[in-house]
Design an enzyme around this catalytic site. Structure first.
Site, PDB file in Angstrom:
ATOM      1  N   CYS A 184     -39.590 -30.930   0.009  1.00  7.43           N
ATOM      2  CA  CYS A 184     -38.711 -30.226   0.944  1.00  7.43           C
ATOM      3  C   CYS A 184     -37.344 -29.892   0.361  1.00  7.43           C
ATOM      4  O   CYS A 184     -36.517 -29.287   1.046  1.00  7.43           O
ATOM      5  CB  CYS A 184     -38.566 -31.041   2.222  1.00  7.43           C
ATOM      6  N   HIS A 324     -29.688 -31.569   5.908  1.00 11.68           N
ATOM      7  CA  HIS A 324     -31.150 -31.540   5.891  1.00 11.68           C
ATOM      8  C   HIS A 324     -31.676 -31.760   7.307  1.00 11.68           C
ATOM      9  O   HIS A 324     -32.565 -31.043   7.759  1.00 11.68           O
ATOM     10  CB  HIS A 324     -31.667 -32.594   4.928  1.00 11.68           C
ATOM     11  N   GLU A 335     -29.232 -39.976   6.123  1.00 10.33           N
ATOM     12  CA  GLU A 335     -28.404 -38.856   5.715  1.00 10.33           C
ATOM     13  C   GLU A 335     -27.023 -38.939   6.355  1.00 10.33           C
ATOM     14  O   GLU A 335     -25.995 -38.714   5.687  1.00 10.33           O
ATOM     15  CB  GLU A 335     -29.061 -37.529   6.076  1.00 10.33           C
ATOM     16  N   LYS A 353     -32.701 -26.897  11.660  1.00  5.04           N
ATOM     17  CA  LYS A 353     -34.091 -27.222  11.983  1.00  5.04           C
ATOM     18  C   LYS A 353     -34.339 -27.364  13.475  1.00  5.04           C
ATOM     19  O   LYS A 353     -35.491 -27.306  13.919  1.00  5.04           O
ATOM     20  CB  LYS A 353     -34.523 -28.479  11.222  1.00  5.04           C
ATOM     21  N   HIS A 358     -38.966 -27.297  10.547  1.00  8.39           N
ATOM     22  CA  HIS A 358     -38.860 -27.721   9.148  1.00  8.39           C
ATOM     23  C   HIS A 358     -39.761 -26.831   8.306  1.00  8.39           C
ATOM     24  O   HIS A 358     -40.987 -26.916   8.398  1.00  8.39           O
ATOM     25  CB  HIS A 358     -39.261 -29.188   9.021  1.00  8.39           C
ATOM     26  N   PHE A 417     -40.144 -35.510  -0.103  1.00 10.43           N
ATOM     27  CA  PHE A 417     -41.060 -36.600  -0.415  1.00 10.43           C
ATOM     28  C   PHE A 417     -41.021 -36.893  -1.917  1.00 10.43           C
ATOM     29  O   PHE A 417     -40.860 -35.982  -2.736  1.00 10.43           O
ATOM     30  CB  PHE A 417     -42.483 -36.219  -0.023  1.00 10.43           C
TER      31      PHE A 417
END
Length: 429
Positions: A184, A324, A335, A353, A358, A417
């Protein structure tokens, strides 16, 4: 795996690009933007949708019968009209999205591929999955009708590198050409890598960004099995809620964001409109877990600090963060704590998002483009569905309506990931 651990980027210790050796670098000009998202086709449609703060998430008939059937999909994309008549036979949807966004970005930059030196034009595109819908469809054909019904174009339609390969064909770009795959954070990694190519004089123009079309039954099922997706099925438009106390997972989306990058001196010499300056890039790896973030956010912090050092910026210079912000329990918490540690609480923070879902490998590029627009327009879009800020989030998260504010320097963060992190610092032109 629980929703508390899955669907969140891994983030911890040692890190490529996160060390103390980073030095200020020459900024790179952003001269063109192209966006295709669930808010609409085109940069203005996406910006308007994000500023409106209304989620594009909805129940998707193509996902009927699955544990989660919510997604954010691009409305009204007609491959024959937007790409070309043969596109439906030749391209997976992720490639179609990339082509549409790239054409807009190149035109926005005032460039004409018929007249440029293609050998000096590079293409770097981030993509995490590739042509998953093509893979699923062709596998089903083989099982139901035999191998003779499988498309001869199966492989070139599904492999992730074809996002960049097809852009090269479409634009006549024969310079460096590749796809970055850092889950991502892929789109942000592509943009940071493109800036390095320009600084090394490997090319004069780079078409860079990300594209992803992961809204397929198998992919959605995989994320659902991990516990990563929101189960707010009764109110899909409220499902993606970054930094909200009641968040329970992300909503999968699709889209593409493409930026045209040039050396600042070159752009100004040709009289281009410089929309923003990419001043810093930092990358790091958690080396911690397949999907979960490292609890202390040490590698995320390293990536942010590297980007700041490369930009010659102090933490207090950052007036805006496009976070993010996935709407998963752990990602948002880690985060938020890391941004607070890195920057304090003075920056106006948002996550797109909540509106766009996402978009996986495209997210970092789409959010980089939105960061450029926020700098240009002195406007920070709201975080959709943020009704009750998580008490543990000690940040100034914009909600409810766009915030008018003067911004000189902004940060965009992306995590993936495998613990792959990227941070981009932009400056107003």
């Amino acid at each position: 795996m629980s929703a508390a651990t899955a669907g969140t980027p891994a983030t911890a210790g040692a890190a490529a690009g996160g060390g103390a050796a980073a030095r200020p670098a020459a900024p790179v000009a952003v001269t063109g933007l192209g966006l295709v998202t669930a808010a609409g086709i085109g940069t203005e449609a996406t910006w308007d949708g994000v500023c409106a703060g209304v989620s594009a998430a909805a129940r998707n008939p193509a996902l009927d019968g699955l544990p989660v059937d919510i997604s954010c999909t691009v409305p009204g994309l007609d491959p024959a009209r937007h790409v070309g008549r043969r596109s439906i036979l030749m391209h997976d949807r992720f490639t179609q999205l990339a082509i549409v966004a790239a054409r807009e970005a190149v035109a926005d930059a005032g460039l004409d591929p018929r007249h440029w030196d293609g050998a000096r034009v590079g293409v770097v595109v981030g993509c995490g999955l590739g042509g998953v819908s093509t893979w699923e469809e062709q596998h089903r054909r083989m099982l139901e009708h035999g191998p003779g019904k499988v498309s001869a174009l199966l492989v070139p339609m599904l492999v992730p590198n074809m996002a960049a390969g097809n852009l090269a064909i479409d634009l006549g770009a024969t310079g460096p050409n590749f796809v970055t795959a850092t889950a991502c954070s892929s789109g942000a990694t592509a943009i940071g890598t493109a800036a390095q190519l320009l600084r090394e004089d490997a090319c004069d123009i780079v078409v860079a960004g990300g594209a992803e079309a992961g809204v397929s039954p198998l992919m959605v099922t995989g994320f659902a099995q991990m516990g990563a997706l929101s189960r707010r099925l009764g109110e899909p438009a409220a499902a993606s809620r970054p930094f909200d106390a009641d968040r329970d997972g992300f909503v999968i989306g699709e889209g593409s964001g493409i930026l045209v990058l040039e050396r600042e001196a070159d752009a100004r010499a040709r009289g281009a409109r410089v929309r923003s300056l990419l001043a810093g890039y930092g990358a790091s790896a958690d080396a911690h877990h397949l999907t979960a973030p490292e609890p202390e956010g040490r590698a995320v912090l390293a990536a942010v600090r590297t980007a700041l050092r490369q930009a010659g910026a102090a933490p207090g210079d950052i007036g805006h963060v496009n976070a993010h912000g996935t709407s998963t329990r752990l990602n948002d918490a880690v985060e938020a704590a890391t941004l607070r540690r890195a920057l304090g609480d003075g920056a106006a923070v948002t996550s797109a998002k909540g509106v766009l879902g996402h978009t996986l490998g495209a997210a970092g590029a789409i959010e980089a483009a939105l960061t450029v627009l926020a700098l240009e327009r002195s406007l920070v879009p709201p975080t959709a569905n943020l009704e009750r800020l998580d008490p543990g989030v000690e940040l100034d998260v914009v909600a409810g309506a766009p915030r008018k504010t003067s911004i000189d320097t902004a940060l965009s963060t992306s995590f993936g990931f495998g613990g792959q992190n990227a941070a981009l610092v932009f400056r107003a032109a």
